[in-house]
Scaffold this active site. Sequence first.
Site, PDB file in Angstrom:
ATOM      1  N   SER A   1       0.848  -1.187  -0.011  1.00 21.36           N
ATOM      2  CA  SER A   1      -0.201  -0.133  -0.092  1.00 21.36           C
ATOM      3  C   SER A   1       0.928   1.250  -0.102  1.00 21.36           C
ATOM      4  O   SER A   1       2.026   1.136   0.083  1.00 21.36           O
ATOM      5  CB  SER A   1      -0.973  -0.220   1.291  1.00 21.36           C
ATOM      6  OG  SER A   1       0.001   0.212   2.454  1.00 21.36           O
ATOM      7  N   LYS A   2       0.248   2.431  -0.122  1.00 19.53           N
ATOM      8  CA  LYS A   2       0.848   3.582  -0.215  1.00 19.53           C
ATOM      9  C   LYS A   2       1.953   3.936   0.622  1.00 19.53           C
ATOM     10  O   LYS A   2       2.726   4.601   0.852  1.00 19.53           O
ATOM     11  CB  LYS A   2      -0.062   4.664  -0.284  1.00 19.53           C
ATOM     12  CG  LYS A   2       0.360   6.179  -0.257  1.00 19.53           C
ATOM     13  CD  LYS A   2      -0.918   6.986  -0.432  1.00 19.53           C
ATOM     14  CE  LYS A   2      -0.490   8.380   0.151  1.00 19.53           C
ATOM     15  NZ  LYS A   2       0.837   8.767   0.049  1.00 19.53           N
ATOM     16  N   ARG A   3       1.124   3.429   1.921  1.00 21.27           N
ATOM     17  CA  ARG A   3       1.860   3.811   3.432  1.00 21.27           C
ATOM     18  C   ARG A   3       3.308   3.039   3.601  1.00 21.27           C
ATOM     19  O   ARG A   3       4.260   3.491   3.982  1.00 21.27           O
ATOM     20  CB  ARG A   3       0.951   3.481   4.594  1.00 21.27           C
ATOM     21  CG  ARG A   3      -0.254   4.074   4.491  1.00 21.27           C
ATOM     22  CD  ARG A   3      -0.542   4.324   6.185  1.00 21.27           C
ATOM     23  NE  ARG A   3      -1.285   5.344   6.636  1.00 21.27           N
ATOM     24  CZ  ARG A   3      -0.259   6.328   7.366  1.00 21.27           C
ATOM     25  NH1 ARG A   3       0.937   6.182   7.290  1.00 21.27           N
ATOM     26  NH2 ARG A   3      -0.731   7.418   7.503  1.00 21.27           N
TER      27      ARG A   3
END
Length: 513
Positions: free
Chosen positions: A265-267
């Site tokens: 994911s982006k995180r």
Amino acid sequence: MTKEVRVRFAPSPTGALHIGGLRTALYNYLFAKKMGGKFILRIEDTDQTRFVPGAEEYIQESLDWLGISPDESPWKPGSVAPYRQSERKASYMQYALELVEKGHAYYAFDTAEELEAMRERLTAARVLQPQYNSITRSQMKNSLTLSGAELKERLASGDPYVIRAKLPLKEEVRLHDLIRGWVMVHSSTLDDKVLMKSDGMPTYHLANIVDDHLMGITHVIRGEEWLPSAPLHVLLYRFFGWEDTMPQFAHLPLLLKPDGNGKLSKRDGDKLGFPVFPLNWVDPFSGEKSSGFRENGYLQEALLNFLAFLGWNPGDEREIFSLEELVEAFSIERIGKSGTKFDIAKAKWLNEHYLRSSSQVQLISYLQKDADAAGVAIAQEKAAAIVALLRERVTFPADFWRDSQFLHQAPSDFDPEVATKKWNGDAATLLQAYAQTLESGLPAPFDAASAKALLESTAEANGIKLGKVMQAARLAVTGLGAGLDLMEVFAILGPQEVAKRIRFALDTLAIVD
RNA sequence: GGUCCGUUCGUCUAGGGGUUAGGACGUAUCCCUUUCACGGAUAAAACACGGGUUCGAUUCCCGUACGGACUACCA
């Protein structure tokens, strides 16, 4: 002759295109080109609440950067335009209605509260999966339970409604996946998915099937997250009577977090310090910034090569592939089944490889660009010498500038650890003499060989072993304990600058013998 | 919880009923060398577990464990 292969990449413009989405696009592109077919881009913007300005442009720019531009897209329409689902809105209702007429779909008027109440009731009754399905629909407000008169009245009065698929109670749905083989799902585990939303827009499921059919899509290559709803899609093709032209499915393994658990994911990118997006992106609403591979210094060839090998391999031991070679070697059969962890070290290695095989001219331009930005002018000859020395030791284009700082600017301080360990009386004596010689003017051209010869003769004249003072010399001139070939550095700097730096070091560094 | 998908070195993976289980990244050591890199060489490192089937299973089948996806009027 078989039908022309047509594949599509169908992202939603809800933000920056994720790297996993980019890989999906790449595999679609590779397959299309391999088969001599067409690669189509369709924008799936049926959720108006999630539309993000700039996202479409971002997708386009990402694909263009990688060199996998679509043959047909909103910006390059082909014969099946438009390529944006919001612009195809008018056509979906008739298909939904066709299903209603055929008895494969129905109107449902339940409000969000009623739906919630149903789920709560079911949960209280210990029903494992509270869902709107062949059992529960008989207790809800829909065209199957309402009287004909009431239905007509609700429709006429503009009551908000959705259209739901009417799934069979007991049916084994089989689907053949090109990557996973036969997948069997029982219809009783599926729910009556919404096909048309109350805002008049179709959901993914309806729009996807209708558009793939209308656009002549032959192969659906998409992420594994779609596998659970694939049986529903098969059913829809059947309901429409399109089974004989139904595309073949290939569900790609997911890209996973580097440390193991869950979808990338982006995180993760923010946390681990590497990009998970192709390009930089600033969210227009929150202003939140995400960094991209391109701006982080990854070459498009490297990212392409890296992405291609995340879940696919050619079956032999080759690792370096250009886009053309990937097209040549690609096949769906060689795509793996299991999720792939994202390992940035491999991407860096590939980047080094491609960077080193770039032309000298290209590499010089990287250096000059950064120097310009910093307001420093580097003579072309000097830039060439720097690039030649650095090319085997850089990972990113920006490293040429970063790692050559000491060649543009004299050190103002010295690595304290090296100073303590290597700076000594012999070094000071030798460098003092060397600087003096340099200052007195040299007859011959000052290159690496003559700089070295001169240093050697100076050392000999003072009875000092060169090996003992080289590190000190490096420290004096560069401020660092390790780096480029020192004599080459001397040559680039020139005798006057070297002498000047030595003088400064002599004045600054304390001798600890 | 339910449904579905998956499981070979740390990572990406090759292989496939009988192999010293191969390669690459990363790691370590050595060589080269004025240092650091590059390059070269070498090394450590894997078939999740349990049952079958079989002369033989890492490979086929079934379970278990673990991981993942999905489970919205999001895609």
